[in-house]
Design an enzyme around this catalytic site. Structure first.
Site, PDB file in Angstrom:
ATOM      1  N   LYS A 256       5.421  22.613 -15.301  1.00 15.93           N
ATOM      2  CA  LYS A 256       4.563  21.486 -14.937  1.00 15.93           C
ATOM      3  C   LYS A 256       4.314  21.450 -13.434  1.00 15.93           C
ATOM      4  CE  LYS A 256       3.281  16.807 -15.429  1.00 15.93           C
ATOM      5  NZ  LYS A 256       3.415  15.532 -16.100  1.00 15.93           N
TER       6      LYS A 256
ATOM      7  N   ARG B 205      -5.192  21.115 -14.289  1.00 10.11           N
ATOM      8  CA  ARG B 205      -4.164  20.170 -14.696  1.00 10.11           C
ATOM      9  C   ARG B 205      -4.434  19.541 -16.063  1.00 10.11           C
ATOM     10  NH1 ARG B 205      -1.163  15.692 -10.911  1.00 10.11           N
ATOM     11  NH2 ARG B 205      -0.127  14.588 -12.585  1.00 10.11           N
TER      12      ARG B 205
ATOM     13  N   HIS C 281      -2.527   9.848 -27.927  1.00 11.06           N
ATOM     14  CA  HIS C 281      -2.758   8.516 -27.365  1.00 11.06           C
ATOM     15  C   HIS C 281      -3.460   7.608 -28.367  1.00 11.06           C
ATOM     16  CE1 HIS C 281      -2.445   9.735 -22.835  1.00 11.06           C
ATOM     17  NE2 HIS C 281      -1.273   9.554 -23.393  1.00 11.06           N
TER      18      HIS C 281
ATOM     19  N   GLU D 237      -5.976  16.414 -10.663  1.00  6.01           N
ATOM     20  CA  GLU D 237      -6.558  16.632 -11.981  1.00  6.01           C
ATOM     21  C   GLU D 237      -8.060  16.857 -11.952  1.00  6.01           C
ATOM     22  OE1 GLU D 237      -5.155  13.833 -14.841  1.00  6.01           O
ATOM     23  OE2 GLU D 237      -5.529  15.206 -16.478  1.00  6.01           O
TER      24      GLU D 237
ATOM     25  N   ARG E  56       0.815  -1.240   0.000  1.00  4.42           N
ATOM     26  CA  ARG E  56       0.000   0.000   0.000  1.00  4.42           C
ATOM     27  C   ARG E  56       0.835   1.272   0.000  1.00  4.42           C
ATOM     28  NH1 ARG E  56      -2.668  -3.377   3.599  1.00  4.42           N
ATOM     29  NH2 ARG E  56      -4.523  -4.318   2.709  1.00  4.42           N
TER      30      ARG E  56
ATOM     31  N   ASN F 120      -2.753  17.920 -20.993  1.00  2.00           N
ATOM     32  CA  ASN F 120      -3.096  16.919 -21.998  1.00  2.00           C
ATOM     33  C   ASN F 120      -3.095  17.471 -23.416  1.00  2.00           C
ATOM     34  OD1 ASN F 120      -3.460  14.686 -20.267  1.00  2.00           O
ATOM     35  ND2 ASN F 120      -5.414  15.543 -19.609  1.00  2.00           N
TER      36      ASN F 120
ATOM     37  N   HIS G  39      -2.620  15.227 -26.377  1.00  2.06           N
ATOM     38  CA  HIS G  39      -2.576  13.839 -25.907  1.00  2.06           C
ATOM     39  C   HIS G  39      -3.775  12.997 -26.329  1.00  2.06           C
ATOM     40  CE1 HIS G  39       0.898  15.103 -23.713  1.00  2.06           C
ATOM     41  NE2 HIS G  39       1.054  13.921 -23.147  1.00  2.06           N
TER      42      HIS G  39
ATOM     43  N   LYS H  84       1.870  11.075 -11.546  1.00  2.00           N
ATOM     44  CA  LYS H  84       1.037  10.116 -12.272  1.00  2.00           C
ATOM     45  C   LYS H  84       1.850   8.861 -12.522  1.00  2.00           C
ATOM     46  CE  LYS H  84      -2.296  12.834 -14.895  1.00  2.00           C
ATOM     47  NZ  LYS H  84      -2.828  13.003 -16.269  1.00  2.00           N
TER      48      LYS H  84
ATOM     49  N   HIS I 107       6.339   8.445 -27.948  1.00  2.00           N
ATOM     50  CA  HIS I 107       5.278   9.232 -27.311  1.00  2.00           C
ATOM     51  C   HIS I 107       5.313  10.706 -27.740  1.00  2.00           C
ATOM     52  CE1 HIS I 107       2.333  10.534 -24.391  1.00  2.00           C
ATOM     53  NE2 HIS I 107       3.201  11.371 -23.841  1.00  2.00           N
TER      54      HIS I 107
ATOM     55  N   GLU J 215       7.523  17.347 -25.305  1.00  2.99           N
ATOM     56  CA  GLU J 215       6.859  17.714 -24.047  1.00  2.99           C
ATOM     57  C   GLU J 215       7.436  19.017 -23.487  1.00  2.99           C
ATOM     58  OE1 GLU J 215       4.214  16.353 -22.605  1.00  2.99           O
ATOM     59  OE2 GLU J 215       4.144  14.202 -23.025  1.00  2.99           O
TER      60      GLU J 215
END
Lengths: 367, 367
Positions: A228, A242, A253, A238, A123, A246, A249, A144, A266, A186
């Site tokens: 960032k 935030r 994606h 988010e 955890r 994206n 993206h 993330k 990417h 990026e």
């Protein structure tokens, strides 16, 4: 050495950028609060491990740390639940306990997967990131962590902040040219979002950046991380702001999902996505110069800005429907209002997105 | 209806205990903030789903919710990464988005697995628990969600709080007798930890509890949840105090791991573990009446207090070495000081634990 502090209350952490940081890894682990009495797990991949892992292990062991390493196959295909389970097995067999930590030595794939392991082993245990790509400057800020599901990228994950990020610029020198450009996508994205001056600076210093000039690259990474960190610090989970990160993206994606992860890197995929967002902006009435300038920046950085004709619009649309940016039945896009400023548009019509995809394949523009 | 508030700042949530709550599920989902515009995923198992799922789905759909259900095979073996991935696939195919929620309809296994899905689907979506066992009163408080690794139980997971827990006592009426007793093991544990009066109350009302008398059971669940909520509220991420909740669990988990998950029910295994902890207490100089009274309480609740002779001490010790309570090379046990009071003992010698295991197999005690 440059230091950026990511301000997230009791989950705040520093990003250190400089040359030769790795030889002092034991010092930084101690600073991050990792005990020598609990084993450390280094996660790396087949590209990065041969270059930097032996020295890293040695530096840790000579200062009394117990280290076990897990080396995964390089590439996005390793960002899977299957590899995640293998790393968990290594961690359990090595006797990692609650005071242990995971060190991610590698690019974004290693960081995302190792971070999800750190977030969910018992955890949640310690986590330190050692990004070895430019692209990872992005994924190392914001917490993330994730693995891919066969049906959609980054679908399984958590928000989990590292204790520290160590950016040793020496590890970037062996990056292939395509990886360098992909990472810079990026970087320039952060300029396109909120910093016009920085966006044009990236275009004007594209050659030095592609050549990995230490001064230019150090500044670009610092600025990229700082922007960032600023956005993330205002919206850790988010809920709103935030989402601007994206930019490019949603289409990016989809390109990765349809083409297969790894066909386009990417940064290359989101470069096409950013060109698409600028096209969408023009369709929504924004100035067409946004598109022209965006493309000039991306092209200067040796990044693709057109969609190959073999990509099927239907398949791309389907992939977007599974994407996280698809919320409550409407398509959400981050749309530039000018260079250095964007809006979140929640009600973009499907037909408009299809038009953008079709035009992204063409040489000429509709204006 | 009884209500317990679990106080965790902005992650606080209510536990509602009463009869007939499920028919108002749509009302509670709205109260939990779940939007009708985003699909809900109900996770249940082959034992529970046939009894309660159709009515639950109907109650939700008639109020405008879109519902998809995933029914897993009942039993601890389903608490695996493989089943976790299957549930993720269902969630993605159903188009769950960030405003969606997971409803866990079932016992602890369903709650733990569904909770880990909720915690990690798109990095965390809504979560509502509907426990249908007594045992789940324990796992529904505290936000521990997890799946098992083949090498160790609950090794992969997160801390993730539900938005609400709905305890409909009507769902407990069909529980098999062994499940009832197993659940009461965690109830009486909460008394053993901090509430002497409640511990003896459980013994004195054992018959009513085993008969599922609504008044007695409602009180026992309320008290059990309240004690756990109090402990968790003071230590959400298990840095200290919360560890006392592991009374009986180090040995109990080892018994489950060695015997195979499901041979002993969880409550049965920790009942033996609690008897073991009381034996350990005697070895560490505490009064032997602690052991005698603990055993009388567990026996009154039809719970086992002896270790079957076929369990090998070496295998049990090995299993404990992989357990989370094993920290930095020393064995940690929760040891009763008296009924209703415990200590965390960090330096228990391995040999002493071996002695306890050996004696747990015998009828007579060393005093």
């Amino acid at each position: 050495m440059r230091t950026i502090n990511v301000d997230l209350g009791d989950r705040s952490y520093p990003i250190l950028i400089g040359s030769g940081l790795l030889k002092d890894i034991a010092h930084y682990c101690a600073e991050a609060g990792f005990s020598e009495r609990s084993p450390l797990l280094v996660v790396s991949d087949t590209e990065v491990a041969p270059r930097y892992l032996p020295a890293l292990e040695e530096a840790l062991r000579s200062h009394g740390y117990t280290v076990v390493s897990h080396i995964m196959t390089a590439g996005e295909a390793s960002k899977s639940l299957a590899v995640y389970e293998e790393v968990m097995t290594t961690a359990i067999q090595a006797g990692l306990d609650r005071n242990s930590a995971v060190l991610a030595l590698g690019g974004g794939v290693v960081g995302d997967l190792a971070g999800f392991v750190a977030a969910t082993y018992m955890r949640g245990i310690g986590f330190l990131q050692i990004p070895t790509t430019i692209l990872a400057h992005d994924s190392s800020v914001g917490g993330k962590v994730a693995v891919n599901h066969p049906l959609a990228k980054n679908m399984i994950g958590a928000f989990y902040q590292p204790s520290m990020v160590l950016y040793d610029l020496d590890t970037l020198r062996t990056l292939p040219a395509r990886q360098v450009a992909s990472g810079l996508a990026e970087v320039v994205k952060h300029g396109l979002l909120v910093d016009k001056e920085f966006a044009y600076w990236c275009r004007d210093h594209a050659e030095e950046l592609l050549d990995l000039n230490v001064e230019a690259l150090g500044y670009a990474l610092e600025r990229g991380c700082a922007i960032k960190a600023d956005v993330v610090g205002n919206d850790e989970r988010e809920h709103g702001l935030r989402a601007i990160l994206n930019l490019g993206h949603t289409i990016g994606h989809a390109i990765e999902a349809v083409g297969g992860y790894g066909v386009f890197l990417h940064g290359e995929a989101i470069a096409i996505g950013m060109a698409g967002s600028a096209l969408l902006a023009a369709k929504l009435g924004r100035d067409t110069s946004i598109y022209e300038d965006t493309v000039s920046m991306l092209s200067a950085l040796s990044l693709p800005v057109r969609l190959p004709s073999e990509y099927d619009e239907d398949e791309l649309m389907d992939a977007m429907m599974h994407d996280k940016k698809f919320k409550e039945g409407k398509m959400t896009f981050i749309v530039p209002d000018s260079i250095g400023s964007v809006s979140i548009v929640n009600d973009v019509q499907e037909s408009l997105v299809r038009e953008v995809l079709a035009e992204l394949k063409k040489e000429e523009r509709p204006w």
